[in-house]
Design a protein around this motif. Structure first.
Motif, PDB file in Angstrom:
ATOM      1  N   ARG A 262       0.833  -1.025   0.087  1.00 25.83           N
ATOM      2  CA  ARG A 262      -0.142  -0.023   0.101  1.00 25.83           C
ATOM      3  C   ARG A 262       0.949   1.259   0.131  1.00 25.83           C
ATOM      4  O   ARG A 262       2.120   1.147   0.342  1.00 25.83           O
ATOM      5  CB  ARG A 262      -0.872   0.017   1.045  1.00 25.83           C
ATOM      6  CG  ARG A 262      -1.901  -1.247   1.398  1.00 25.83           C
ATOM      7  CD  ARG A 262      -3.037  -0.928   2.373  1.00 25.83           C
ATOM      8  NE  ARG A 262      -3.736  -2.083   2.560  1.00 25.83           N
ATOM      9  CZ  ARG A 262      -4.792  -2.122   1.940  1.00 25.83           C
ATOM     10  NH1 ARG A 262      -5.310  -1.518   1.178  1.00 25.83           N
ATOM     11  NH2 ARG A 262      -5.419  -3.429   2.435  1.00 25.83           N
ATOM     12  N   PHE A 263       0.606   2.355  -0.244  1.00 23.90           N
ATOM     13  CA  PHE A 263       1.139   3.469  -0.219  1.00 23.90           C
ATOM     14  C   PHE A 263       0.365   4.949   0.101  1.00 23.90           C
ATOM     15  O   PHE A 263      -1.039   4.863  -0.295  1.00 23.90           O
ATOM     16  CB  PHE A 263       2.026   3.946  -1.412  1.00 23.90           C
ATOM     17  CG  PHE A 263       1.043   3.789  -2.683  1.00 23.90           C
ATOM     18  CD1 PHE A 263       0.456   4.676  -3.204  1.00 23.90           C
ATOM     19  CD2 PHE A 263       1.135   2.431  -3.415  1.00 23.90           C
ATOM     20  CE1 PHE A 263      -0.228   4.662  -4.528  1.00 23.90           C
ATOM     21  CE2 PHE A 263       0.395   2.356  -4.531  1.00 23.90           C
ATOM     22  CZ  PHE A 263      -0.368   3.463  -5.093  1.00 23.90           C
ATOM     23  N   CYS A 286      -2.096  -2.848  -3.853  1.00 23.95           N
ATOM     24  CA  CYS A 286      -3.545  -2.988  -3.523  1.00 23.95           C
ATOM     25  C   CYS A 286      -4.316  -1.866  -4.330  1.00 23.95           C
ATOM     26  O   CYS A 286      -3.825  -0.956  -4.467  1.00 23.95           O
ATOM     27  CB  CYS A 286      -3.783  -2.720  -2.077  1.00 23.95           C
ATOM     28  SG  CYS A 286      -3.213  -4.009  -0.810  1.00 23.95           S
ATOM     29  N   LYS A 287      -5.323  -2.274  -4.663  1.00 22.90           N
ATOM     30  CA  LYS A 287      -6.265  -1.485  -5.328  1.00 22.90           C
ATOM     31  C   LYS A 287      -7.028  -0.520  -4.519  1.00 22.90           C
ATOM     32  O   LYS A 287      -8.270  -0.582  -4.645  1.00 22.90           O
ATOM     33  CB  LYS A 287      -7.329  -2.210  -6.131  1.00 22.90           C
ATOM     34  CG  LYS A 287      -6.521  -3.463  -7.141  1.00 22.90           C
ATOM     35  CD  LYS A 287      -5.640  -2.902  -8.147  1.00 22.90           C
ATOM     36  CE  LYS A 287      -4.787  -3.828  -8.812  1.00 22.90           C
ATOM     37  NZ  LYS A 287      -3.737  -4.695  -8.400  1.00 22.90           N
ATOM     38  N   HIS A 288      -6.326   0.168  -4.057  1.00 19.99           N
ATOM     39  CA  HIS A 288      -6.895   1.323  -3.183  1.00 19.99           C
ATOM     40  C   HIS A 288      -6.036   2.565  -3.389  1.00 19.99           C
ATOM     41  O   HIS A 288      -4.743   2.435  -3.417  1.00 19.99           O
ATOM     42  CB  HIS A 288      -7.077   1.110  -1.578  1.00 19.99           C
ATOM     43  CG  HIS A 288      -7.288   2.219  -0.982  1.00 19.99           C
ATOM     44  ND1 HIS A 288      -6.209   2.663   0.094  1.00 19.99           N
ATOM     45  CD2 HIS A 288      -8.286   3.130  -0.968  1.00 19.99           C
ATOM     46  CE1 HIS A 288      -6.606   3.595   0.789  1.00 19.99           C
ATOM     47  NE2 HIS A 288      -8.122   4.070   0.095  1.00 19.99           N
ATOM     48  N   LEU A 289      -6.645   3.907  -3.750  1.00 26.77           N
ATOM     49  CA  LEU A 289      -5.762   5.111  -3.895  1.00 26.77           C
ATOM     50  C   LEU A 289      -6.441   6.117  -2.913  1.00 26.77           C
ATOM     51  O   LEU A 289      -7.752   6.282  -3.276  1.00 26.77           O
ATOM     52  CB  LEU A 289      -5.733   5.310  -5.324  1.00 26.77           C
ATOM     53  CG  LEU A 289      -4.979   6.261  -5.888  1.00 26.77           C
ATOM     54  CD1 LEU A 289      -3.344   6.139  -5.666  1.00 26.77           C
ATOM     55  CD2 LEU A 289      -4.989   6.966  -7.222  1.00 26.77           C
ATOM     56  N   HIS A 290      -5.644   6.838  -2.239  1.00 27.18           N
ATOM     57  CA  HIS A 290      -6.158   8.002  -1.439  1.00 27.18           C
ATOM     58  C   HIS A 290      -5.650   9.166  -2.338  1.00 27.18           C
ATOM     59  O   HIS A 290      -4.486   9.365  -2.482  1.00 27.18           O
ATOM     60  CB  HIS A 290      -5.444   8.057  -0.169  1.00 27.18           C
ATOM     61  CG  HIS A 290      -6.022   9.096   0.928  1.00 27.18           C
ATOM     62  ND1 HIS A 290      -7.297   8.973   1.272  1.00 27.18           N
ATOM     63  CD2 HIS A 290      -5.591  10.152   1.232  1.00 27.18           C
ATOM     64  CE1 HIS A 290      -7.523   9.887   2.044  1.00 27.18           C
ATOM     65  NE2 HIS A 290      -6.745  10.728   2.085  1.00 27.18           N
ATOM     66  N   ILE A 411     -16.816 -11.936  -3.135  1.00 30.75           N
ATOM     67  CA  ILE A 411     -15.708 -12.584  -2.361  1.00 30.75           C
ATOM     68  C   ILE A 411     -14.615 -11.587  -2.449  1.00 30.75           C
ATOM     69  O   ILE A 411     -14.118 -11.124  -3.593  1.00 30.75           O
ATOM     70  CB  ILE A 411     -15.696 -13.940  -2.931  1.00 30.75           C
ATOM     71  CG1 ILE A 411     -16.716 -15.011  -2.492  1.00 30.75           C
ATOM     72  CG2 ILE A 411     -14.143 -14.669  -2.100  1.00 30.75           C
ATOM     73  CD1 ILE A 411     -16.571 -16.109  -3.379  1.00 30.75           C
ATOM     74  N   LEU A 412     -14.250 -11.292  -1.148  1.00 32.24           N
ATOM     75  CA  LEU A 412     -12.951 -10.227  -0.919  1.00 32.24           C
ATOM     76  C   LEU A 412     -11.878 -10.886  -0.296  1.00 32.24           C
ATOM     77  O   LEU A 412     -11.980 -11.814   0.561  1.00 32.24           O
ATOM     78  CB  LEU A 412     -13.379  -8.970  -0.232  1.00 32.24           C
ATOM     79  CG  LEU A 412     -14.628  -8.065  -0.795  1.00 32.24           C
ATOM     80  CD1 LEU A 412     -14.541  -6.714  -0.064  1.00 32.24           C
ATOM     81  CD2 LEU A 412     -14.336  -7.667  -2.209  1.00 32.24           C
ATOM     82  N   GLN A 413     -10.572 -10.878  -0.785  1.00 34.89           N
ATOM     83  CA  GLN A 413      -9.412 -11.200  -0.164  1.00 34.89           C
ATOM     84  C   GLN A 413      -8.973 -10.299   1.078  1.00 34.89           C
ATOM     85  O   GLN A 413      -8.868  -8.998   0.958  1.00 34.89           O
ATOM     86  CB  GLN A 413      -8.214 -11.498  -1.181  1.00 34.89           C
ATOM     87  CG  GLN A 413      -7.308 -12.414  -0.386  1.00 34.89           C
ATOM     88  CD  GLN A 413      -6.219 -12.642  -1.480  1.00 34.89           C
ATOM     89  OE1 GLN A 413      -5.508 -11.955  -2.069  1.00 34.89           O
ATOM     90  NE2 GLN A 413      -6.058 -13.838  -1.861  1.00 34.89           N
ATOM     91  N   ARG A 428      -8.423  -6.022   6.825  1.00 37.34           N
ATOM     92  CA  ARG A 428      -8.689  -5.024   5.483  1.00 37.34           C
ATOM     93  C   ARG A 428      -8.575  -5.971   4.146  1.00 37.34           C
ATOM     94  O   ARG A 428      -7.974  -6.682   3.973  1.00 37.34           O
ATOM     95  CB  ARG A 428      -7.576  -4.129   5.630  1.00 37.34           C
ATOM     96  CG  ARG A 428      -7.666  -3.033   6.821  1.00 37.34           C
ATOM     97  CD  ARG A 428      -8.602  -1.952   6.391  1.00 37.34           C
ATOM     98  NE  ARG A 428      -8.773  -1.108   7.458  1.00 37.34           N
ATOM     99  CZ  ARG A 428      -9.365  -0.125   7.712  1.00 37.34           C
ATOM    100  NH1 ARG A 428     -10.013   0.121   6.688  1.00 37.34           N
ATOM    101  NH2 ARG A 428      -9.436   0.654   8.570  1.00 37.34           N
ATOM    102  N   ALA A 429      -9.639  -5.722   3.276  1.00 36.24           N
ATOM    103  CA  ALA A 429      -9.645  -6.217   2.094  1.00 36.24           C
ATOM    104  C   ALA A 429      -8.430  -5.558   1.434  1.00 36.24           C
ATOM    105  O   ALA A 429      -8.050  -4.593   1.444  1.00 36.24           O
ATOM    106  CB  ALA A 429     -11.114  -6.117   1.232  1.00 36.24           C
ATOM    107  N   ASP A 430      -8.348  -6.123  -0.030  1.00 41.55           N
ATOM    108  CA  ASP A 430      -7.353  -5.350  -0.891  1.00 41.55           C
ATOM    109  C   ASP A 430      -7.739  -3.961  -1.225  1.00 41.55           C
ATOM    110  O   ASP A 430      -6.777  -2.937  -1.296  1.00 41.55           O
ATOM    111  CB  ASP A 430      -7.604  -6.174  -2.185  1.00 41.55           C
ATOM    112  CG  ASP A 430      -6.322  -5.577  -3.326  1.00 41.55           C
ATOM    113  OD1 ASP A 430      -5.343  -5.850  -3.408  1.00 41.55           O
ATOM    114  OD2 ASP A 430      -6.769  -4.850  -4.375  1.00 41.55           O
TER     115      ASP A 430
END
Length: 465
Positions: A262-263, A286-290, A411-413, A428-430
């Motif tokens: 993550r970043f 991870c597919k999350h962007l702040h 379904i989340l990892q 936390r999920a991806d």
């Protein structure tokens, strides 16, 4: 490690040993408490403080459930509320210091980089023992030792620092996840922000130092890493090695045993196509962007010195979502920047509706002495700010809940991090969704497939499949 950094680490270790000798002579193991305000950079600094304290022989408390022998306030100055909280804490500990004359009170972090704050503390809270800032955390054992030996207030504030001294003891909050600084400081000078003045100009760490630290963390059981910087998209500037943030992501992704990357934080004006492609192509990222947008009005964004328009921000969000339809985007939103009109605020609501954020940190503008915005005319009245803030919060939460509902049945990892109430695992999920589910404690730090059975605004419930 170059000779200068090694010399500084050697000095730190020398004073850790000196303090350990003092602590060993106390009748009972002294207890220490670290109170951390602010961002993940501060949280990471507190992990280093905790590591140094333990090596000195202190027992570090998780909460103020006992009377500590030493308390450290790691401060934040981004908003006025954090500063007021510190002054309230100091008032409480004045009473405790009267009851225990041996109690040591230490202040560090961003607030301490401001002369006006240090002057106020020495005038109104002169029972504080040690004060230092953001650039010399590795000097903490030496400063504490000086206070023990002399009995005098110790103040050591650096206006800037060229060297990045990193190889310090550190104790993580979670055994399976860790944060790693990739850079320090900020060169953006948003007109509302005090950070460049208290954290200094941008300085990137050498990639080999970052990779070696991550490898050591992975060898110690870490499976998820968060890369930290005030603006990670600026990583690499000023280094002799030709590298940027996208290349660093590729290098980190090659580390065996690391499962997730993550970043934070990103700046919308600097997010490159290379970073978007790296997020697409690297399974560990991870597919999350702040992606803080702060305000929707282009006029206000220009006054903030953000470097992009409303349309450019929305275009960036659209391109990211086309590349990664499953991505969750979160953001920061400010209400009440000087001269903000109702029309400007409607632009902010428009961005929220079009971008459909999975979550947002929302806050009212807070005047910071020393910033350009503090001197601007037409400050928004407090009652108007509160009314707009409540309207914004309603819209943000409505959309976040809709985003969560869309995950029901999927379904989340998930990587479980802690055991919550009634033995429920929290993780936390991806996409950074918080997920609660029933599972064995042995699953902590592993990746688990969880089917989402219920969606709430701020968390999801699920079951292992």
């Amino acid at each position: 490690m170059d000779n200068t950094k090694k010399r500084e680490v050697d000095v730190t270790n020398y004073y850790i040993e000196k303090m350990a000798a003092i602590v060993a002579k106390t009748p009972a193991i002294p207890k220490a408490l670290i109170v951390t305000h602010g961002c993940q950079m501060n949280a990471r600094d507190s992990e280093k403080l905790r590591g140094m304290l333990v090596e000195m022989g202190y027992e570090v408390l998780d909460k103020d459930t006992e009377n500590p022998d030493l308390v450290i306030f790691n401060t934040c100055c981004v908003r006025e509320n954090a500063e007021n909280k510190l002054y309230g804490n100091l008032g409480e500990f004045k009473i405790k210091k009267r009851e225990n004359r041996n109690l040591k009170i230490v202040l560090c972090g961003c607030m301490m980089q401001q002369d006006i704050v240090v002057d106020k503390i020495m005038q109104s809270y002169n029972y504080v023992d040690v004060i230092f800032g953001t650039h010399n955390i590795y000097r903490f054992p030496e400063l504490l030792h000086s206070n023990y030996i002399t009995g005098s207030n110790i103040i050591d504030i650096w206006k800037d620092a060229e060297e990045i001294v990193e190889d310090l003891p550190s104790i993580r909050e979670f055994p399976h996840k860790a944060s790693v600084n990739i850079m320090y400081g900020c060169d953006n000078f948003c007109t509302f922000c005090i950070v460049p003045y208290v954290r200094g100009r941008e300085r990137s760490r050498a990639p080999e130092d970052i990779l070696n630290e991550i490898r050591a963390q992975v060898a110690d059981g870490v499976s998820e890493i968060t890369l930290l910087g005030q603006n990670v998209d600026s990583y690499g500037k000023g280094l002799e090695t030709e590298i940027n943030f996208a290349k660093l992501l590729h290098m980190v992704s090659e580390i065996d045993g690391l499962h997730r990357i993550r970043f934070t934080s990103n700046h919308p004006k600097d997010v490159s196509d290379d970073v978007i492609q790296a997020m697409c192509n690297l399974d560990k990222v991870c597919k999350h962007l702040h992606l803080p947008f702060q305000a929707g009005s282009t006029r206000v964004l220009n006054a903030m010195n953000r470097g992009y328009t409303k349309e450019e921000y929305l275009d960036l969000v659209a391109r990211i979502k086309v590349a990664m339809p499953q991505i969750a985007i979160t953001t920061d939103i400010m209400v009440g920047f000087p001269s903000e009109t109702e029309e400007d605020f409607e632009d902010t609501l428009d961005v929220v509706r079009k971008a459909r954020f999975a979550g947002a940190f929302t806050f009212m503008y807070s005047r910071r002495q020393g910033t350009v915005a503090d001197t601007m005319p037409d400050h928004v009245p407090q009652d108007v700010m509160k009314q707009r803030f409540n309207r914004l919060l309603t819209e943000v939460n409505r959309i976040a809940h809709e985003v969560s509902i869309a995950k029901q049945g999927k379904i989340l990892q998930v990587m479980p991090e802690v055991v919550g109430k009634n033995g429920i695992l929290n993780g936390r999920a991806d996409d950074n969704s918080l997920v609660h589910f029933v599972g064995d404690v042995d699953l902590l730090g592993t990746l688990v497939d969880v089917k989402i059975t219920e969606a709430r605004t701020f968390y999801l419930n699920g079951e292992i499949v």
